[in-house]
Design a protein around this motif. Structure first.
Motif, PDB file in Angstrom:
ATOM      1  N   HIS A  29       0.839  -1.206   0.000  1.00 38.17           N
ATOM      2  CA  HIS A  29       0.000   0.000   0.000  1.00 38.17           C
ATOM      3  C   HIS A  29       0.874   1.256   0.000  1.00 38.17           C
ATOM      4  CE1 HIS A  29      -4.027   1.848   1.455  1.00 38.17           C
ATOM      5  NE2 HIS A  29      -3.252   2.830   1.034  1.00 38.17           N
ATOM      6  N   HIS A  31       1.755   5.183  -2.311  1.00 42.81           N
ATOM      7  CA  HIS A  31       1.420   6.169  -3.344  1.00 42.81           C
ATOM      8  C   HIS A  31       2.745   6.730  -3.846  1.00 42.81           C
ATOM      9  CE1 HIS A  31      -2.818   6.017  -2.167  1.00 42.81           C
ATOM     10  NE2 HIS A  31      -2.335   5.833  -0.948  1.00 42.81           N
ATOM     11  N   GLU A 166      -7.652   1.216  -3.345  1.00 37.81           N
ATOM     12  CA  GLU A 166      -8.264   1.206  -2.049  1.00 37.81           C
ATOM     13  C   GLU A 166      -9.637   1.894  -2.084  1.00 37.81           C
ATOM     14  OE1 GLU A 166      -6.603   4.063   0.917  1.00 37.81           O
ATOM     15  OE2 GLU A 166      -5.051   4.495  -0.580  1.00 37.81           O
ATOM     16  N   HIS A 227      -4.920   0.047   6.870  1.00 33.50           N
ATOM     17  CA  HIS A 227      -4.836   1.032   7.962  1.00 33.50           C
ATOM     18  C   HIS A 227      -5.267   0.493   9.323  1.00 33.50           C
ATOM     19  CE1 HIS A 227      -4.436   3.368   4.390  1.00 33.50           C
ATOM     20  NE2 HIS A 227      -5.687   3.670   4.222  1.00 33.50           N
ATOM     21  N   ASP A 295       2.234   3.333   3.209  1.00 32.62           N
ATOM     22  CA  ASP A 295       1.195   4.272   2.753  1.00 32.62           C
ATOM     23  C   ASP A 295       1.725   5.698   2.671  1.00 32.62           C
ATOM     24  OD1 ASP A 295      -1.219   5.263   1.856  1.00 32.62           O
ATOM     25  OD2 ASP A 295      -2.158   5.295   3.835  1.00 32.62           O
TER      26      ASP A 295
END
Ligand code: ZN
Length: 346
Positions: A29, A31, A166, A227, A295
């Motif tokens: 996960h 970006h 997500e 998360h 993340d």
């Protein structure tokens, strides 16, 4: 266009279909090219610039600067991913989706220049970020869009998604977000892709989503709940969620301040605390339901801007795991085997 039969048993990166055996150590996960600035603030002032003096305040959310929330620069992403690759990372799952300004072609370039496999998600983030036109759309429209993003291409390109999500949820969970989730479950059934979920910020919200998934016929063993670190601190809630069969994702490694700005009721654990929670799950028999990541979606979290960067898990968390008694088989399950299983189409 690729069919379900052609995808079955394979994984799909931004550069095409691969044998899942090549994926290796995987961050589930991240970006790399994103805009997570709330749409209502995107035209506002950029805020103070990055500096050694301001990084810590940015990481504690005491300085809110929109330009900290946007990273659209391909060479900066290449530099950041190359650092992770040299630390032992082999695959990154990139979940900048609808609302977060995904850049599929930019990600292809990052993958080519670094040799890192990049797998893209698809669908839509939380309601605040969605195109207002989505309010008029049906479950079937969202489902068809996600099926096409896996089988044909994303956001006007021929780059295809390798998983769903997500998918954004909030607490309370909005009607539009439920419609997108129902569409994602249909897309899961049609494509054989895994589904990864951004839950709302309340201890029992992930359970609410999993109940919805079960009722709507999702394959719960192919759902990843993201998360966990900022959502669940209660052990019973954690175990109840694990009993649904989903994969639990601790994806905020590197964030070691106890402050969680989006929910001041919840203390953020540090990396050692994350590993203690993961150990509790392993002891209860859930080793094969755990994945980890960073993340990263603030530039202040990247090495070049003074943060821990995408190599943090490989450089610093793996040694910590070994010091805390994690076996090589356990580390392999968390970083290699479970990501590969989830990224393999069924
Ligand atoms: Zn994310």
């Amino acid at each position: 266009m690729i069919t379900r039969d052609e995808l079955r048993g394979r994984a799909q990166t931004v550069l095409g279909v691969v044998d899942p055996a090549v994926l290796g150590s995987t961050l589930m996960h991240e970006h790399l090219l994103w805009n997570i600035c709330p749409p209502s603030r995107r035209d506002g002032p950029p805020g103070p610039d990055f500096s050694l003096e301001s990084n810590w305040e940015m990481c504690w959310s005491q300085i809110v600067a929109p330009h900290n929330l946007i990273q659209k620069d391909v060479p900066i992403a290449v530099e950041a991913v190359a650092e992770a690759v040299s630390a032992g990372c082999s695959t990154i799952v990139e979940l900048s989706i609808g609302g977060l300004e995904p850049d599929p072609v930019g990600l292809q370039q990052v993958s080519r220049e670094t040799g890192c496999h990049i797998v893209m998600g698809c669908g839509h983030y939380v309601e605040e970020y969605q195109d207002p036109a989505n309010h008029a759309r049906s479950v079937d429209s969202f489902a068809a869009e996600m099926v096409a993003q896996v089988q044909e291409g994303l956001w006007g390109t021929d780059v295809r998604a390798g998983l769903l999500g997500e998918i954004g949820c909030q607490s309370p969970w909005t009607e539009l977000e439920r419609r997108v989730m129902a569409g994602a479950i249909i897309a899961q059934q049609h494509t054989g892709a895994a589904l990864t979920i951004h839950p709302g910020r309340r201890q029992d919200q992930p359970q609410e989503v999993m109940d919805f998934c079960r009722e709507h016929g999702a394959d719960c063993s192919r759902v990843i709940m993201d998360h966990i670190d900022r959502t669940i601190s209660d052990e019973d809630a954690l175990f109840r969620l694990a009993d649904t069969g989903c994969v639990l994702e601790w994806d905020l490694f590197g964030q070691e301040s106890s402050l969680y700005a989006h929910n001041l009721e919840q203390d953020m654990p540090n990396d050692a605390g994350r590993l203690r929670d993961i150990r509790k799950l392993i002891q209860r028999g859930h080793l094969h339901q755990i994945v980890i990541s960073h993340d990263i979606c603030h530039r202040a979290h990247m090495t070049r801007f003074g943060g821990w960067g995408y190599a943090h898990i490989h450089k610093r968390v793996l040694p910590l795991m070994r010091r805390r008694g994690f076996t090589e088989a356990e580390i392999r399950a968390i970083l290699v085997d479970t990501p590969r299983r989830m990224l393999t189409f069924v």
